[in-house]
Enzyme design. Structure first.
Site, short mmCIF file in Angstrom:
data_model
loop_
_atom_site.label_atom_id
_atom_site.label_comp_id
_atom_site.label_asym_id
_atom_site.label_seq_id
_atom_site.Cartn_x
_atom_site.Cartn_y
_atom_site.Cartn_z
CB CYS B 92 4.80 17.70 0.38
SG CYS B 92 5.59 17.61 -1.23
CG HIS B 368 1.58 21.62 -2.34
ND1 HIS B 368 1.89 21.47 -1.01
CD2 HIS B 368 1.98 20.46 -2.95
CE1 HIS B 368 2.46 20.29 -0.83
NE2 HIS B 368 2.53 19.67 -1.98
#
Lengths: 146, 424
Positions: B92, B368
């Site tokens: 991420c 996200h």
């Protein structure tokens, strides 16, 4: 170090299948690693040797998991039947992850931190060989010390 | 920590709309949207001709979309062929890493102007498929068969924090409520409803279906309700960020070139990146209540910039789960360990608070899209510092110093950036 005694992932899991908790010990600085490592995590010496751990330790943190990893949902865990993912520190100082069994998984507030645990060996069916025989892997698990 | 050999500035930054865009929009479409928006927000315009190199952050299109080798593909779409184009992977934190590499390439003198992209198309898979792909960011050898999931790993951090400092689900809930309030003000966010609106919608649905109508007085009644089921104790559904498709784009230029593109460059004054063991359990003597790699990345960025936590006026921090925001506030040095919850409950991190956090809505409501998240955070800091944040989310005071904080996995990779209006 002979090929036979080399610290490898495959051998670590083979030891687990024999219900032996084998970490590695550094002859230079005395540090013990679990899972076993070829290079010492403290001094990076490459002379680490297999070392059998006591299998006793304490619960450092955990979570009762209601929406689980596929490896666990295949074992029948689900929203109504959670399992506990735990990180435990062994008496020898090193830490490892594993499933914590022998507790009330759906009452996480009642599972005490620093509870003494002992290692158990948990089997997961991961597939079949060419002859159709089941293939298993063995992992570290924990249960409260009796 | 050495200084950058020459200074680097952001001259333009923007993102695509984040959301469940697939199949209407795919990576190819979202990336072009992000590029077009970033060119628009570059005051004097910018052309692919002047860009020396392309740095792309993408976690795993390989698993999400069966697409590897994505950097030249994205570069070609915006006229960057035959310039160098490379993809960076740090779960991420993928585009956070790409950004740092781009900064260093200009500082080194190799490049004068670069483009940083981030893109991820996650909703092609169902939730189980996405969870499986994301699990590749944890330690497959030792953690996966212990039952670790991403919510589970962060839940273990939360549980340790609760145990050590007495933090409560209500403390985390205040982070979630704020995230929904901010997402409501962001036209690029995936979730633009406030929690109150979401609760009203659920009540109306129950009425329509002739089912018992929930009797929630406020958001706190909703916290422990059946509509907010436990995912991994102590984290519930609304403590978790979203599954998102999106892209983001930033243009960087050297101090000699920056004014060709804008009269108001935003300077990259501190960069830092830290690492930690992939497994949570290997962080020996480590912070099970926070992330060591955040502390390391922040230390580097503070040292390079000569600034400290007290100087940071706003920050976009990596809130993949509510606990991640709380831990970040402590690891970045804004609050002593165990003290962030009180500050959050006092409103210090709201838009009108003393140090607004995640004005964009954060990963929690803006969304996200993992590989685009790091650059997406920089876009928000850029907008806030320029005073161009949309709707009512522009912070009233003049923001001279901002920060972005981007985490990969359960904290094995962390990138921290400090941005300043003045060239300090």
């Amino acid at each position: 170090m002979s090929e036979e005694n080399l610290v490898t992932v495959d051998k670590y899991f083979n030891f687990l299948s024999e219900k032996k908790l084998m970490g590695s010990k550094c002859p230079k600085c005395g540090n013990i690693d679990l899972p076993a490592r070829r290079l010492c995590s403290k001094c990076i010496s490459d002379e680490c040797e297999w070392f059998e751990l006591s299998g006793k330790g304490v619960l450092k943190t955990f979570s009762s998991i209601y929406v689980g990893a596929k490896a666990m949902t295949q074992k029948g865990y689900n929203r109504k039947k959670p399992y506990v993912f735990a990180v435990c520190q062994m008496d020898e100082g090193c830490s490892v992850s594993g499933q914590l069994i022998g507790v009330e998984e759906d009452k996480p507030k009642e599972i005490p931190f620093d509870m003494p645990i002992q290692v158990v060996y948990l089997k997961t069916r991961t597939g079949e060989d060419k002859e159709g025989n089941p293939i298993y892997r063995w992992d570290v698990g924990f249960e409260p010390q009796k | 920590m050495k200084k950058l050999n020459r200074r680097v500035a952001i001259v333009g930054a923007a993102m695509s709309k984040f959301g469940i865009n697939y199949p209407r929009l795919r990576s190819i479409d979202m990336w072009q949207e992000a590029w077009i928006n970033a060119v628009k927000l570059t005051d004097k315009g910018i052309s692919p001709k002047v860009i020396d190199e392309f740095f792309l952050g993408n976690f795993t299109a390989d698993l999400f979309n069966h697409q590897g080798h994505m950097a030249p593909q994205m570069a070609d779409l915006v006229g960057l062929t035959p310039k160098p184009a490379s993809r960076f992977e740090g779960a991420c934190a993928s585009s956070g890493i790409a950004f740092r590499q781009g900064v260093m390439s200009i500082a080194s003198g190799v490049n004068d102007v670069v483009c940083i992209g981030g893109v991820e198309q996650m909703n092609e898979l169902n939730t189980e498929g996405v969870t499986g792909a994301l699990a590749a960011a944890a330690d497959t050898t030792y953690e996966y068969f212990a039952g670790a999931t991403f919510p589970g790993l962060y839940a273990a951090i939360a549980n340790a924090h609760f145990n050590k400092y007495g933090t409560t689900p209500k403390d985390l809930w205040n982070i979630a409520i704020k995230a929904y309030e901010n997402g409501h003000e962001n036209p690029f966010a995936q979730e633009q409803h406030t929690l109150k609106e979401i609760m009203e919608n659920k009540k109306n649905k129950a009425i329509k279906r002739g089912k018992p109508v929930p009797e929630w007085k406020d958001e706190y009644d909703f916290l422990g309700s059946r509509s907010n089921p436990m995912i991994a104790y102590p984290l519930r559904l609304f403590d978790c960020s979203l599954i998102t498709d999106g892209a983001a784009c930033v243009f960087l230029a050297s101090e000699e070139d920056a004014y060709k593109y804008t009269d108001n460059p935003i300077w990259v004054s501190g960069i830092g990146q830290g690492s930690a063991s992939l497994s949570l359990h290997d962080r020996n003597g480590g912070l099970l209540t926070g992330l060591n790699a955040t502390r390391e990345a922040a230390r580097q960025a503070y040292e390079m910039s000569g600034l400290g936590p007290k100087d940071i006026q706003i920050a976009e921090v990596h809130d993949c789960f509510t606990i991640a925001e709380l831990a970040a506030l402590e690891d970045l040095g804004f609050y002593e360990p165990g003290k962030a919850a009180t500050a959050i409950n006092n409103g210090e991190t709201k838009r009108d608070g003393i140090r607004p956090i995640n004005t964009s809505g954060g990963l929690k409501t803006k969304g996200h899209p993992v590989g685009a998240t790091g650059v997406g955070q920089i876009v928000e800091v850029f907008k806030q510092m320029r005073g161009i944040a949309e709707r009512n989310r522009q912070v009233k005071k003049d923001i001279k110093i901002g920060m972005s904080h981007n985490v990969g996995g359960s904290g094995a990779t962390v990138v921290v950036n400090i941005f300043t209006k003045e060239k300090i």
